[in-house]
Design an enzyme around this catalytic site. Structure first.
Site, PDB file in Angstrom:
ATOM      1  N   LYS A  45       0.832  -1.213   0.000  1.00 58.69           N
ATOM      2  CA  LYS A  45       0.000   0.000   0.000  1.00 58.69           C
ATOM      3  C   LYS A  45       0.867   1.264   0.000  1.00 58.69           C
ATOM      4  O   LYS A  45       0.600   2.198  -0.737  1.00 58.69           O
ATOM      5  CB  LYS A  45      -0.902  -0.011   1.244  1.00 58.69           C
ATOM      6  CG  LYS A  45      -1.490   1.329   1.624  1.00 58.69           C
ATOM      7  CD  LYS A  45      -2.422   1.217   2.795  1.00 58.69           C
ATOM      8  CE  LYS A  45      -2.027   1.824   4.113  1.00 58.69           C
ATOM      9  NZ  LYS A  45      -1.420   3.116   4.203  1.00 58.69           N
ATOM     10  N   ASN A  46       1.925   1.253   0.839  1.00 57.43           N
ATOM     11  CA  ASN A  46       2.694   2.481   1.014  1.00 57.43           C
ATOM     12  C   ASN A  46       3.727   2.730  -0.078  1.00 57.43           C
ATOM     13  O   ASN A  46       4.439   3.726  -0.042  1.00 57.43           O
ATOM     14  CB  ASN A  46       3.326   2.504   2.407  1.00 57.43           C
ATOM     15  CG  ASN A  46       2.246   2.643   3.480  1.00 57.43           C
ATOM     16  OD1 ASN A  46       1.087   2.944   3.166  1.00 57.43           O
ATOM     17  ND2 ASN A  46       2.606   2.406   4.735  1.00 57.43           N
ATOM     18  N   ARG A 119      -3.972  10.599   3.093  1.00 57.73           N
ATOM     19  CA  ARG A 119      -2.876  11.565   3.215  1.00 57.73           C
ATOM     20  C   ARG A 119      -2.151  11.765   1.884  1.00 57.73           C
ATOM     21  O   ARG A 119      -1.216  12.540   1.782  1.00 57.73           O
ATOM     22  CB  ARG A 119      -1.875  11.089   4.283  1.00 57.73           C
ATOM     23  CG  ARG A 119      -2.525  10.928   5.648  1.00 57.73           C
ATOM     24  CD  ARG A 119      -1.531  10.697   6.727  1.00 57.73           C
ATOM     25  NE  ARG A 119      -0.583  11.769   6.877  1.00 57.73           N
ATOM     26  CZ  ARG A 119      -0.864  12.962   7.395  1.00 57.73           C
ATOM     27  NH1 ARG A 119      -2.069  13.222   7.825  1.00 57.73           N
ATOM     28  NH2 ARG A 119       0.056  13.884   7.495  1.00 57.73           N
ATOM     29  N   CYS A 143      -5.040   7.570   9.166  1.00 59.99           N
ATOM     30  CA  CYS A 143      -5.383   7.036  10.480  1.00 59.99           C
ATOM     31  C   CYS A 143      -5.092   8.043  11.586  1.00 59.99           C
ATOM     32  O   CYS A 143      -4.104   8.780  11.521  1.00 59.99           O
ATOM     33  CB  CYS A 143      -4.593   5.759  10.725  1.00 59.99           C
ATOM     34  SG  CYS A 143      -5.141   4.424   9.665  1.00 59.99           S
ATOM     35  N   ASP A 333       4.290   0.279  12.047  1.00 61.08           N
ATOM     36  CA  ASP A 333       3.094  -0.417  11.544  1.00 61.08           C
ATOM     37  C   ASP A 333       3.056  -1.896  11.931  1.00 61.08           C
ATOM     38  O   ASP A 333       2.034  -2.546  11.795  1.00 61.08           O
ATOM     39  CB  ASP A 333       3.026  -0.290  10.018  1.00 61.08           C
ATOM     40  CG  ASP A 333       3.076   1.150   9.584  1.00 61.08           C
ATOM     41  OD1 ASP A 333       2.080   1.848   9.727  1.00 61.08           O
ATOM     42  OD2 ASP A 333       4.156   1.600   9.150  1.00 61.08           O
ATOM     43  N   VAL A 355       7.585   6.588  16.827  1.00 59.05           N
ATOM     44  CA  VAL A 355       7.273   7.225  15.538  1.00 59.05           C
ATOM     45  C   VAL A 355       5.997   8.064  15.630  1.00 59.05           C
ATOM     46  O   VAL A 355       5.962   9.211  15.177  1.00 59.05           O
ATOM     47  CB  VAL A 355       7.177   6.176  14.408  1.00 59.05           C
ATOM     48  CG1 VAL A 355       6.859   6.854  13.079  1.00 59.05           C
ATOM     49  CG2 VAL A 355       8.483   5.389  14.303  1.00 59.05           C
TER      50      VAL A 355
END
Ligand code: EPU
Length: 460
Positions: A45-46, A119, A143, A333, A355
């Site tokens: 996804k990222n 984002r 999120c 994550d 983080v």
């Protein structure tokens, strides 16, 4: 019907189990069955969302392969289409063709409809400025795991010569004198800000030197995409990235790196439910830090050409002190699914989240299910971080094993949501999990995968 609407109607049909309605918000989960079987993970996804944005920089169409059927891909497709990019399905399963040849300015009202959804809009700035001379950014979503400001992004854009104007509907960004290469020193190795620099510098005039860059594997894969397009980027030691601007980029063909967050989440699910799960497509090099921790807490794994098999192995060590960090540290994550696994393995663990300041809130519901996790404001177990002495509950003490029982829980965010599913599957009895739609933002076909692994649940 627009191209991506057609594509995603297909994706949406494919992404639900055959008897399920199109939108399912609540699941009743029957816990206590070990997850067993094999599933497959595809593009991260990222990376995928950023590679889709990069296509806007090319003068010709790009082909992105291994694209998962997740809501974030749908959101970014919608944003790109608003700017005239044609998004269609390619020949192979999971291939997107992104054609920016007719890129155009979008209507503010249309962009505003995307406010709060993701984002990613902030990363469209550089490409839109190069292509159309103007960018409009609505309020961002994503999120709720901390404040998540965009100050680094805006500072970086200003350093390239952009002018940021705050308007009631959002931010209007222009570059009256063009974008010029610059020297940037990030105060923190932020993933998004590093991507902002890359996506802006590749077509800015002259040289850009970025210090304090994030070097996550997803960023390296984005650099590979940009290099295929014609960019000149070198990654030097000590988090320094140098980019020589070029005047023209072409489209790319690229297979996205696989999702190491999803892979680790299934690994944690195997451990927490005392199951045995093969994650096809999981890759050891990007997961080494996770695998070390997984082994320390009593997990076992086996790597082969297809992927990684995860199961519960020998004894856990008595205690684990873990700090989340930027790459090559333990990813933030991975933290949430790991915490659920820790409640089911023996030993007392300390987690220091460095983080995001607010990524442990999800543990409240785990305690409602029988866990006994305690949160602290102090930086426990490691070096002091940015959040110490600032009233953020960002350290946790997690005793295990604790018996979990079913409860009524609501998904708080993407990773927390998947972690709640793991907890519900590991618990004794029945849980009602509300808001599971959110999990589709980052976990492809998770219900089909749960079924394939023998999970017992039904839609409410
Ligand atoms: N930060 C600032 N100012 C900024 C930007 C970031 O203070 O302008 C702070 C953030 O508040 C945070 C830290 O810097 O405390 C790191 O944020 P970063 O910019 O690295 O995060 P991001 O780019 O917004 C991406 C992923 C996140 C992942 C982080 C860290 C995407 C779309 N999101 O976020 O993924 O946790 O990097 O690796 O790539 C997820 O997939 O569930 C997810 C949240």
């Amino acid at each position: 019907m627009r191209a991506s609407a057609r594509l995603f109607a297909r994706l949406s049909r494919m992404s639900h189990t055959k008897n399920a309605p199109a939108r399912i918000d609540t699941l009743t989960v029957h816990g206590g069955t070990p997850l067993e079987g094999a599933i497959t993970v595809r593009g991260a996804k990222n990376l995928v969302s950023k590679a889709m944005v990069a296509a806007l920089l090319g003068e010709s169409a790009s082909r992105l392969r291994g694209v998962p059927e997740i809501a974030d891909v749908r959101i970014v497709s919608g944003l790109l289409e608003l700017h005239g990019v044609e998004v269609t399905a390619g020949d192979e399963d999971g291939e997107l063709v992104l054609d920016p040849t007719n890129a155009e300015k979008a209507h503010v009202a249309d962009i505003d409809a995307h406010a709060g959804s993701s984002r990613i809009p902030i990363l469209l700035c550089g490409p839109l400025l190069h292509r159309l001379g103007e960018a409009f950014i609505p309020d961002l979503g994503g999120c709720r795991i901390g404040e998540r400001p965009i100050n680094y992004h805006l500072d970086v854009l200003r350093q390239f010569g952009a002018v940021v104007e705050k308007r009631p509907e959002g931010l209007r960004i222009t570059a009256p004198a063009g974008l010029r290469g610059t020297k940037i020193d990030l105060p923190y190795p932020s993933v998004g800000s590093t991507e902002q620099v890359l996506l802006t510098a590749v077509r800015a005039e002259g040289l850009t030197e970025l210090r304090g860059a994030a070097i996550e594997p997803e960023i390296m894969d984005l650099i590979a995409v940009l290099q295929k397009m014609g960019a000149i980027i070198s990654v030097d030691t000590d988090r320094v990235i140098r980019i020589e601007g070029v005047s023209r980029l072409e489209g790319y063909t690229h297979r996205a790196m696989n999702d190491r967050i999803e892979a680790a989440s299934w690994g944690c699910a195997a451990l927490a439910t005392q199951g045995d799960v093969v994650v096809r497509g999981a890759r050891q090099p990007e997961m080494m830090t996770f695998l070390n921790v997984f082994r320390k807490i009593g997990g076992a794994f086996e790597v082969d050409d297809e992927g990684i098999r995860f199961w519960r192995g020998g004894e856990a060590q008595r205690s684990l002190v873990l700090e989340t960090d930027v790459h090559p540290g333990f990813m933030t994550d991975w933290q949430q699914p790991l915490v659920v696994a820790l409640t089911q393995t023996s030993g007392l663990s300390i987690i220091h989240e460095t983080v995001y300041e607010n990524r442990l809130g999800f543990t409240g519901a785990l305690n409602d299910m029988g866990a006994t996790i305690q949160l602290y404001r102090e930086c426990l177990g490691g070096l002091p971080c940015r959040f110490g002495q600032r009233n953020f509950m960002h350290s946790a003490v997690v005793p295990g094993p604790t018996k979990l029982h079913g409860a009524e829980i609501t998904v708080p965010d993407l990773r927390g949501g998947f972690s709640y599913l793991i907890a519900a599957l590991a618990a004794e009895g029945e849980s009602t999990v509300h808001g599971v739609d959110l999990i589709y933002r980052g976990y492809e076909q998770f219900q089909d995968k749960l079924e394939a692994l023998g999970a017992r649940y039904e839609h409410r």
